[in-house]
Scaffold this motif. Structure first.
Motif, PDB file in Angstrom:
ATOM      1  N   ILE A  40      45.844  34.949  33.766  1.00  0.00           N
ATOM      2  CA  ILE A  40      44.593  35.478  34.319  1.00  0.00           C
ATOM      3  C   ILE A  40      44.709  35.677  35.824  1.00  0.00           C
ATOM      4  CG2 ILE A  40      42.144  34.999  34.684  1.00  0.00           C
ATOM      5  CD1 ILE A  40      42.109  33.552  32.025  1.00  0.00           C
ATOM      6  N   GLY A  41      45.310  34.704  36.522  1.00  0.00           N
ATOM      7  CA  GLY A  41      45.424  34.799  37.968  1.00  0.00           C
ATOM      8  C   GLY A  41      46.234  36.001  38.416  1.00  0.00           C
ATOM      9  N   ASN A  42      47.392  36.204  37.808  1.00  0.00           N
ATOM     10  CA  ASN A  42      48.249  37.313  38.228  1.00  0.00           C
ATOM     11  C   ASN A  42      47.684  38.663  37.822  1.00  0.00           C
ATOM     12  OD1 ASN A  42      50.919  36.319  39.508  1.00  0.00           O
ATOM     13  ND2 ASN A  42      50.641  34.935  37.780  1.00  0.00           N
ATOM     14  N   LEU A  43      47.100  38.749  36.638  1.00  0.00           N
ATOM     15  CA  LEU A  43      46.454  40.005  36.249  1.00  0.00           C
ATOM     16  C   LEU A  43      45.260  40.303  37.147  1.00  0.00           C
ATOM     17  CD1 LEU A  43      46.529  40.041  32.338  1.00  0.00           C
ATOM     18  CD2 LEU A  43      48.012  41.257  33.938  1.00  0.00           C
ATOM     19  N   GLY A  44      44.542  39.249  37.553  1.00  0.00           N
ATOM     20  CA  GLY A  44      43.431  39.440  38.482  1.00  0.00           C
ATOM     21  C   GLY A  44      43.902  39.975  39.829  1.00  0.00           C
ATOM     22  N   VAL A  45      45.036  39.455  40.311  1.00  0.00           N
ATOM     23  CA  VAL A  45      45.595  39.943  41.566  1.00  0.00           C
ATOM     24  C   VAL A  45      45.963  41.418  41.451  1.00  0.00           C
ATOM     25  CG1 VAL A  45      47.569  39.750  43.126  1.00  0.00           C
ATOM     26  CG2 VAL A  45      46.394  37.692  42.351  1.00  0.00           C
ATOM     27  N   ALA A  47      44.742  43.677  39.339  1.00  0.00           N
ATOM     28  CA  ALA A  47      43.534  44.493  39.227  1.00  0.00           C
ATOM     29  C   ALA A  47      42.821  44.620  40.568  1.00  0.00           C
ATOM     30  CB  ALA A  47      42.602  43.892  38.177  1.00  0.00           C
ATOM     31  N   LEU A  48      42.745  43.533  41.298  1.00  0.00           N
ATOM     32  CA  LEU A  48      42.056  43.549  42.585  1.00  0.00           C
ATOM     33  C   LEU A  48      42.758  44.471  43.577  1.00  0.00           C
ATOM     34  CD1 LEU A  48      39.700  42.281  44.166  1.00  0.00           C
ATOM     35  CD2 LEU A  48      41.281  40.491  44.908  1.00  0.00           C
ATOM     36  N   ARG A  50      44.653  46.926  42.835  1.00  0.00           N
ATOM     37  CA  ARG A  50      44.528  48.291  42.333  1.00  0.00           C
ATOM     38  C   ARG A  50      43.170  48.906  42.672  1.00  0.00           C
ATOM     39  NH1 ARG A  50      47.713  52.531  40.733  1.00  0.00           N
ATOM     40  NH2 ARG A  50      46.602  53.849  39.248  1.00  0.00           N
ATOM     41  N   ASP A  52      40.809  47.888  45.071  1.00  0.00           N
ATOM     42  CA  ASP A  52      40.367  47.861  46.464  1.00  0.00           C
ATOM     43  C   ASP A  52      41.312  48.704  47.322  1.00  0.00           C
ATOM     44  OD1 ASP A  52      39.457  47.318  49.011  1.00  0.00           O
ATOM     45  OD2 ASP A  52      39.135  45.186  48.622  1.00  0.00           O
ATOM     46  N   SER A  64      51.585  42.890  44.228  1.00  0.00           N
ATOM     47  CA  SER A  64      51.147  43.222  42.870  1.00  0.00           C
ATOM     48  C   SER A  64      52.316  43.242  41.894  1.00  0.00           C
ATOM     49  CB  SER A  64      50.431  44.576  42.860  1.00  0.00           C
ATOM     50  OG  SER A  64      51.319  45.627  43.214  1.00  0.00           O
ATOM     51  N   SER A  67      53.297  39.750  41.060  1.00  0.00           N
ATOM     52  CA  SER A  67      52.389  39.200  40.052  1.00  0.00           C
ATOM     53  C   SER A  67      52.756  39.699  38.658  1.00  0.00           C
ATOM     54  CB  SER A  67      50.945  39.595  40.387  1.00  0.00           C
ATOM     55  OG  SER A  67      50.535  39.027  41.621  1.00  0.00           O
TER      56      SER A  67
END
Length: 277
Positions: A40-45, A47-48, A50, A52, A64, A67
């Motif tokens: 979850i942490g790495n996918l969140g990084v 996505a974020l 991507r 912003d 990215s 991650s």
């Protein structure tokens, strides 16, 4: 005992961290929590970064991808570790390992071809729609684009170069190990036969990789010449035709299987008297 030394393993046994059941439960919970947080942490990084636009800088670009590597790396290790905690027999199947290597090869091909296709067909095509080639290959298509294709050509060259370099290193190491084994053979006839087989294999590999490198890594050109078509014939037509002859029909086991199949067909024909049609 001597026979076991020459028997291919059907599975590999993992010892794990501990045999105590209470500690195994603790390990399972710990590893599961670590995997969930990692995933979850790495996918969140990713996505974020991507989403912003403020994070579209070289540093976060590489972050990215780090991650993504972490997700892939942990996904190849932790799920197997979790499974081994739950099962009594902690093994890695030799067939599972071979299947994984095969899947990796297919996955690499799919990813490579997808990158080529998506990158090329995002380009505008305002020149002639006639492809001066005998099939829809990448370089002839790039020659028809009316935009600057240097970035696409560089990316395609990087992907092809990586694929060729990595697989070539793997193949060369494999052949060096084969060569070392052949040199230890006492029979001169056996060595000659092995060298003959390896030489034919190497010719097929050289034709495929040599022609592919020429097509995809040579300096760009807007004109697709007849030389390109001849070179493309090597890796797209000639090599697939030669491979069954080189890898199968020169193989003793394949020859024996063909003889058995021929005998079964002739036996069936003699029983029925004629062909079904």
């Amino acid at each position: 005992m001597v026979e076991d030394n020459y028997t291919s393993p059907s599975e590999f046994i993992l010892l794990g961290f501990t045999n105590r059941e209470d500690l195994q439960v603790m390990c399972f919970v710990l590893f599961l929590a670590i995997y969930v947080v990692t995933f979850i942490g790495n996918l969140g990084v990713i996505a974020l970064i991507r989403m912003d636009s403020c994070l579209h800088t070289p540093m976060y670009f590489f972050l990215s991808h780090l991650s993504l590597l972490d997700v892939c790396y942990s996904s190849t290790i932790i799920p197997q570790a979790l499974l081994n905690v739950l099962v009594e027999k902690k093994v890695i199947s030799f067939i599972r390992l071979c299947t994984g290597m095969l899947a990796g090869a297919y996955l690499g091909g799919v990813i490579s071809s997808t990158i080529h296709t998506v990158s090329i067909f995002r380009l505008p095509f305002c020149r002639s729609k006639t492809i001066n080639h005998f099939f829809c290959d990448g370089p002839p298509l790039l020659a028809l684009s009316c935009s600057d294709t240097h970035a696409i050509e560089a990316m395609v060259s990087a992907v092809v170069g990586f694929n060729v370099l990595s697989t070539t290193v793997f193949i060369l190491i494999s052949y060096l190990l084969v060569l070392a084994t052949v040199m230890r053979m006492r029979s001169a006839a056996g060595r000659r036969k092995a060298f003959s087989t390896c030489a034919s294999h190497f010719i097929s590999i050289a034709l495929y990789y040599g022609s592919s490198l020429f097509m995809y890594l040579r300096p760009s050109s807007r004109q697709s010449s007849k030389h390109d078509e001849v070179v493309s014939m090597l890796y797209s037509v000639a090599v697939p035709m030669l491979n069954p002859l080189i890898y199968s029909l020169r193989n003793t086991d394949m020859k024996n299987a063909m003889r058995k199949a021929k005998s079964r067909v002739l036996s069936s024909l003699s029983i029925h008297g004629s062909l079904p049609w």
